[in-house]
Design a protein around this motif. Structure first.
Motif, PDB file in Angstrom:
ATOM      1  N   ALA A 148      27.447  13.428 108.524  1.00 51.54           N
ATOM      2  CA  ALA A 148      25.774  13.252 108.873  1.00 51.54           C
ATOM      3  C   ALA A 148      25.055  13.769 107.319  1.00 51.54           C
ATOM      4  N   GLU A 149      24.332  12.883 106.889  1.00 54.79           N
ATOM      5  CA  GLU A 149      23.473  13.198 105.735  1.00 54.79           C
ATOM      6  C   GLU A 149      21.991  12.552 106.312  1.00 54.79           C
ATOM      7  N   ILE A 150      21.638  14.116 106.746  1.00 59.87           N
ATOM      8  CA  ILE A 150      19.903  13.681 107.065  1.00 59.87           C
ATOM      9  C   ILE A 150      18.931  14.449 106.092  1.00 59.87           C
ATOM     10  N   THR A 151      17.684  13.121 106.030  1.00 62.47           N
ATOM     11  CA  THR A 151      16.908  13.995 104.510  1.00 62.47           C
ATOM     12  C   THR A 151      15.730  13.924 105.114  1.00 62.47           C
ATOM     13  N   SER A 152      14.609  14.921 105.959  1.00 66.55           N
ATOM     14  CA  SER A 152      13.235  15.003 106.377  1.00 66.55           C
ATOM     15  C   SER A 152      12.118  14.204 105.595  1.00 66.55           C
ATOM     16  N   ARG A 153      10.792  13.898 105.791  1.00 65.36           N
ATOM     17  CA  ARG A 153       9.901  13.910 104.970  1.00 65.36           C
ATOM     18  C   ARG A 153       9.241  14.802 104.046  1.00 65.36           C
ATOM     19  N   HIS A 159      13.822  18.166 103.170  1.00 65.06           N
ATOM     20  CA  HIS A 159      14.760  18.942 103.780  1.00 65.06           C
ATOM     21  C   HIS A 159      15.977  18.195 103.713  1.00 65.06           C
ATOM     22  N   THR A 160      17.348  18.780 102.830  1.00 65.83           N
ATOM     23  CA  THR A 160      17.995  17.812 103.593  1.00 65.83           C
ATOM     24  C   THR A 160      19.411  18.898 104.225  1.00 65.83           C
ATOM     25  N   GLY A 161      20.160  18.502 104.925  1.00 65.11           N
ATOM     26  CA  GLY A 161      21.213  18.867 106.308  1.00 65.11           C
ATOM     27  C   GLY A 161      22.916  18.047 106.141  1.00 65.11           C
ATOM     28  N   LEU A 162      23.580  18.599 105.674  1.00 57.37           N
ATOM     29  CA  LEU A 162      24.947  17.635 105.542  1.00 57.37           C
ATOM     30  C   LEU A 162      25.825  18.425 106.760  1.00 57.37           C
ATOM     31  N   GLY A 163      26.146  17.293 107.594  1.00 57.72           N
ATOM     32  CA  GLY A 163      27.102  17.794 109.119  1.00 57.72           C
ATOM     33  C   GLY A 163      28.391  17.103 109.013  1.00 57.72           C
ATOM     34  N   PHE A 164      29.035  17.351 109.943  1.00 58.79           N
ATOM     35  CA  PHE A 164      30.755  16.822 109.910  1.00 58.79           C
ATOM     36  C   PHE A 164      31.163  16.858 110.948  1.00 58.79           C
ATOM     37  N   SER A 165      32.177  16.069 111.884  1.00 63.93           N
ATOM     38  CA  SER A 165      32.918  16.152 112.811  1.00 63.93           C
ATOM     39  C   SER A 165      34.118  14.957 112.570  1.00 63.93           C
TER      40      SER A 165
END
Length: 400
Positions: A67-72, A75-81
């Motif tokens: 999951a690659e999440i971007t904010s308005r 900012h970004t975040g990378l997570g995985f399972s």
């Protein structure tokens, strides 16, 4: 007083259950989410006791949900399972269904967002595949939060150490011939890894014992040695083998019994001098709490990818800390190095080199420990190789 469901009623301190209206404390909002299912091939088929017993097929690939999440605010975040052998497409499908619940939310409100996601898919439960899908989002949000603070995740959580003792597992499977096993052990130690975990669970326990004695003689007494039976013993077998193995001074015996046999693990923990470790196959806080409260383990082994992410992992760690348990998270060293570094008591991190091709950055080992990376967040970005192994992907948000 009766309240009519048709009336427009304002209750004191009422809050929207599905989310909070933006207020003065709102910092940002989630704009887009990129989901991808990456099929990571292994260089050779892997077998443990579950394969020997006919319960599972050899492991040839690992399904990774990113999951690659971007904010308005950018900012970004990378997570995985992840999932082994089966379930990868199920994880991806569930994640795709619930991802939209995050859009417009403040990414800093991680615990509340975990609850929102689990209720979005509550019909399929609050453990297992459902929470493993949520883990990718949760881990990404923690990555973003630490990046936003300009800190490694371990420092955001309050690191207690800058390096964590580590042990290698990927070189010690039952499918590995003894000569190659010994070579792998030497290579791990030469690369700064402090312990070796060997898989056991042969139908003839004497084969296991011979391999373990060969490893102990090869490494000497200064290298930490653990074993993992992958749930394949019954209570009597575990008791008998456990007594025989006392002389090898093992750091722990892992999953000697079925993962849900809390009573059996508690009996072993009370009877044997060798510490008992378990928890990797459990997928909820409640299941781990049962082990902890029953004094069934000396080492608790939660997996952030399986229990629903870092948010749930921290709840388990808090309960374990109060019992003065030791911590040895399962797999996913890229996440668990940070969590182990922030744990109050003795902790280990498991060295698995399988995921290395997926990331541009790599973890370092030295003098028996794994070094906490200084990079903000989890400290990883997806490699071009990972992109090339993508089996499915989607965008959730304005670009979809």
């Amino acid at each position: 007083m009766k309240i009519s469901l048709t009336e427009n009623v304002s209750l004191p301190h009422n809050r929207q259950l599905a989310g909070l209206a933006p207020g003065p404390a709102t910092q940002d909002s989630i704009a887009t989410i990129e989901l991808s299912l990456v099929m990571l091939p292994l260089s050779e088929a892997i077998s443990d006791a579950k394969v020997l017993m006919g319960r599972q097929k050899p492991l040839t690939e690992v399904a990774m949900l990113f999951a690659e999440i971007t904010s308005r605010e950018g900012h970004t975040g990378l997570g995985f399972s992840y999932s082994k052998r089966a379930g990868g497409r199920g994880l991806y499908a569930h994640a795709r269904e619930i991802a939209g619940a995050l859009l417009g939310e403040d990414p800093n409100d991680i615990s509340r967002l975990w609850d929102k996601l689990v209720w979005a898919g509550a019909s399929v439960g609050r453990s297992g595949l459902a929470t493993q899908a949520i883990a990718a989002f949760d881990n990404a949000l923690w990555d973003m939060k630490a990046k936003r603070a300009g800190l490694p995740l371990a420092k955001l959580l309050g690191a207690r150490r800058d390096a964590v003792p580590c042990y290698n597992t990927s070189g010690g499977f039952l499918s590995t011939p003894l000569e190659k096993l010994l070579e792998n052990c030497s290579s791990s130690v030469a690369n700064g890894i402090g312990g070796i975990k060997i898989k056991v669970g042969q139908t003839d326990p004497m084969i296991d014992l011979a391999r373990l004695e060969a490893v102990r003689n090869h490494l000497g007494d200064q290298v930490s040695l653990m074993i993992d039976a992958n749930q394949q013993w019954d209570r009597t077998t575990a008791q008998r083998i456990g007594r025989v193995l006392e002389r090898l001074n093992l750091v722990w015996i892992e999953e000697p019994l079925d993962a849900y046999d809390v009573e059996g693990h508690a009996m072993l923990a009370a009877q044997l001098d060798t510490p008992i470790a378990s928890g990797e196959m459990l997928t909820s806080v409640a299941e781990h709490r049962a082990l902890i409260e029953a004094n069934a383990v000396d080492f608790i082994q939660p997996d952030a990818g399986r229990v629903g992410g870092i948010t749930q992992f921290l709840k388990i760690a808090s309960a374990a800390e109060q019992k003065y348990l030791k911590l040895a998270p399962h797999f996913a060293m890229e996440i668990h190095i940070h969590l182990a570094a922030a744990y109050a008591h003795e902790s280990w991190v498991e060295h698995f080199d399988w995921l290395s091709p997926l990331f541009n950055e790599q973890l370092e080992t030295s003098e028996g420990t794994m070094i906490v990376p200084a990079r903000p967040g989890l400290g990883f970005s997806l490699s071009a190789q990972a992109r090339s192994w993508t089996a499915d992907s989607c965008s959730v948000g304005p670009r979809s």
